[in-house]
Enzyme design. Structure first.
Site, PDB file in Angstrom:
ATOM      1  N   GLU A   1     -25.010  51.048  63.165  1.00  0.00           N
ATOM      2  CA  GLU A   1     -24.462  49.891  62.003  1.00  0.00           C
ATOM      3  C   GLU A   1     -23.227  50.252  61.426  1.00  0.00           C
ATOM      4  OE1 GLU A   1     -24.953  48.039  57.958  1.00  0.00           O
ATOM      5  OE2 GLU A   1     -24.907  50.183  58.591  1.00  0.00           O
ATOM      6  N   GLU A   2     -23.379  51.622  60.868  1.00  0.00           N
ATOM      7  CA  GLU A   2     -22.251  52.160  60.071  1.00  0.00           C
ATOM      8  C   GLU A   2     -20.882  52.260  60.598  1.00  0.00           C
ATOM      9  OE1 GLU A   2     -22.737  52.642  57.222  1.00  0.00           O
ATOM     10  OE2 GLU A   2     -24.838  53.302  56.823  1.00  0.00           O
TER      11      GLU A   2
ATOM     12  N   HIS B   1     -31.250  49.476  60.267  1.00  0.00           N
ATOM     13  CA  HIS B   1     -30.644  50.112  61.064  1.00  0.00           C
ATOM     14  C   HIS B   1     -30.939  51.686  61.123  1.00  0.00           C
ATOM     15  CE1 HIS B   1     -27.690  52.049  58.343  1.00  0.00           C
ATOM     16  NE2 HIS B   1     -27.846  51.109  57.484  1.00  0.00           N
TER      17      HIS B   1
ATOM     18  N   ASP C   1     -30.037  55.582  53.542  1.00  0.00           N
ATOM     19  CA  ASP C   1     -29.497  54.410  53.816  1.00  0.00           C
ATOM     20  C   ASP C   1     -29.179  54.903  55.538  1.00  0.00           C
ATOM     21  OD1 ASP C   1     -27.859  52.271  54.811  1.00  0.00           O
ATOM     22  OD2 ASP C   1     -25.809  53.235  53.838  1.00  0.00           O
TER      23      ASP C   1
ATOM     24  N   HIS D   1     -23.894  56.740  50.918  1.00  0.00           N
ATOM     25  CA  HIS D   1     -22.927  57.582  51.837  1.00  0.00           C
ATOM     26  C   HIS D   1     -22.715  58.860  51.172  1.00  0.00           C
ATOM     27  CE1 HIS D   1     -21.639  54.002  54.439  1.00  0.00           C
ATOM     28  NE2 HIS D   1     -22.830  53.925  54.151  1.00  0.00           N
TER      29      HIS D   1
ATOM     30  N   ASP E   1     -32.305  46.690  53.984  1.00  0.00           N
ATOM     31  CA  ASP E   1     -31.020  47.770  54.092  1.00  0.00           C
ATOM     32  C   ASP E   1     -31.098  48.406  52.677  1.00  0.00           C
ATOM     33  OD1 ASP E   1     -28.660  49.296  54.652  1.00  0.00           O
ATOM     34  OD2 ASP E   1     -27.909  47.863  55.920  1.00  0.00           O
TER      35      ASP E   1
END
Length: 352
Positions: A204-205, A61, A174, A315, A227
């Site tokens: 995706e998130e 992603h 990420d 994140h 991922d």
């Protein structure tokens, strides 16, 4: 590892729903290697090589967690919502970049200074609603003159550093690292017995949305997702729940809340890893999911397996990966793609 490509992807802006810069980088990188490049209806990037044999998709992603401008005050401060999952303490007082219609504007996520807080307030995490973005403007009119508007996307200030020969620190690893790895595999693969798709999904998130639309567009026969996953090798982690370590190899995801790997495909990749001496770790994720959680069920379903690179500080404004883990996964998936053909596909897909 193609370091220059990864750096380009990391330094680009690509909050969920605003992935245009990533699309442009991947298009430029793969257009001369692909027979066809298309996009699904949401904007996921799809490159194809070959036209015979089983259709094999490798997926990463391209979006990152970020923010969106929701209000501009009369005195020039910006209220924002999070896009994707954030921990409040990872946001406060970090520099950000707003992508506007005319360019990019730097700012900082601010709050009340500790000098103005009581001891009790200092002990509590700052609430998101008490934060704001400061771009140095004195009024709403000045914000508008700088090009910032409600609905603009915001991401952490881009950063990329080689800390050591084997450690990379950067924004949005990420999952820009997955996009870089997918692109590298696509360029390397030379197997005319398969039709290979390199896919970079959007959004995706915020719910695996591009995985759903791209899976419907391609309808691959098998899918390999790349991922990232939480590394538990820093102080304070429960290493039973978070067993992954940087430098110990890529991780094969054996379960998340939307996905269980296809057992024959999983075993085939494990056998490949063993035969070429590449290490593998294993992980589960009960509170999250990868794009495998859509590719496994859309359009009637298909064999899917997801690999994750162990990553510290997910994140957040910067995260960390191991170059050795990346290179090991490129070797493993590359070998699998080289050997894949209709006969192996039939064996994997045979249930009775």
């Amino acid at each position: 590892m193609e370091m220059n490509l990864l750096k380009q992807l990391v330094m680009a802006s690509g909050t969920s729903g605003d992935e245009q810069e990533i699309r442009e980088i991947l298009y430029k990188e793969l257009v001369s290697h692909a027979d066809e490049i298309t996009f699904d209806g949401l904007g996921s990037f799809i490159a194809r090589k070959g036209s015979r044999g089983p259709k094999v998709a490798i997926i990463g992603h391209m979006d990152e967690v970020g923010f969106i401008v929701k209000h501009i005050s009369q005195d020039g401060f910006i209220s924002f919502d999070t896009v994707g999952s954030w921990w409040n303490q990872s946001m406060l007082n970090h520099r950000v970049e707003i992508r506007t219609q005319t360019g990019k504007v730097a700012g900082i996520i601010g709050s009340i200074a500790p000098h103005a807080l009581s001891e009790a307030d200092k002990a509590r995490p700052m609430e998101h609603d008490a934060m704001f973005i400061d771009i140095g403007a004195d009024s709403a009119e000045m914000v508008a003159e700088m090009g910032v508007a409600v609905g603009d996307f915001v991401c952490p200030e881009p950063n990329f550093t080689n800390l050591t020969p084997n450690r990379i620190l950067g924004k949005a690893l990420d999952n820009r690292v997955g996009c870089a790895l997918v692109a590298e595999l696509f360029k390397r693969c030379d197997n005319d017995e398969i039709t290979l798709y390199a896919v970079a999904t959007v959004q995706e998130e915020v719910g695996l949305r591009g995985a759903q639309t791209s899976a419907e567009a391609i309808k691959p026969d098998i899918a390999i997702v790349v991922d990232t996953m939480v590394a538990g090798d820093t102080p304070g982690f429960d290493t039973i729940k978070f067993p992954l370590k940087l430098g110990a190899g890529a991780a094969l995801a054996i379960f998340d809340k939307r996905y269980i790997p296809h057992q024959k495909l999983k075993q085939s990749l494990m056998d490949t890893a063993k035969s070429i001496g590449e290490p593998l770790q294993f992980c589960t994720m009960k509170t999250g999911a990868t794009d495998g959680g859509r590719y496994n069920v859309m359009g009637g379903g298909r064999p899917v397996v997801a690999f994750c690179l162990p990553t510290r500080y997910l994140h957040a404004n910067s995260s960390m990966i191991s170059k050795a883990d990346y290179d090991s996964l490129v070797t493993l998936i590359g070998q699998f793609l080289t050997e894949y053909n209709a006969q192996k596909h039939e064996m994997i897909c045979k249930y009775i």
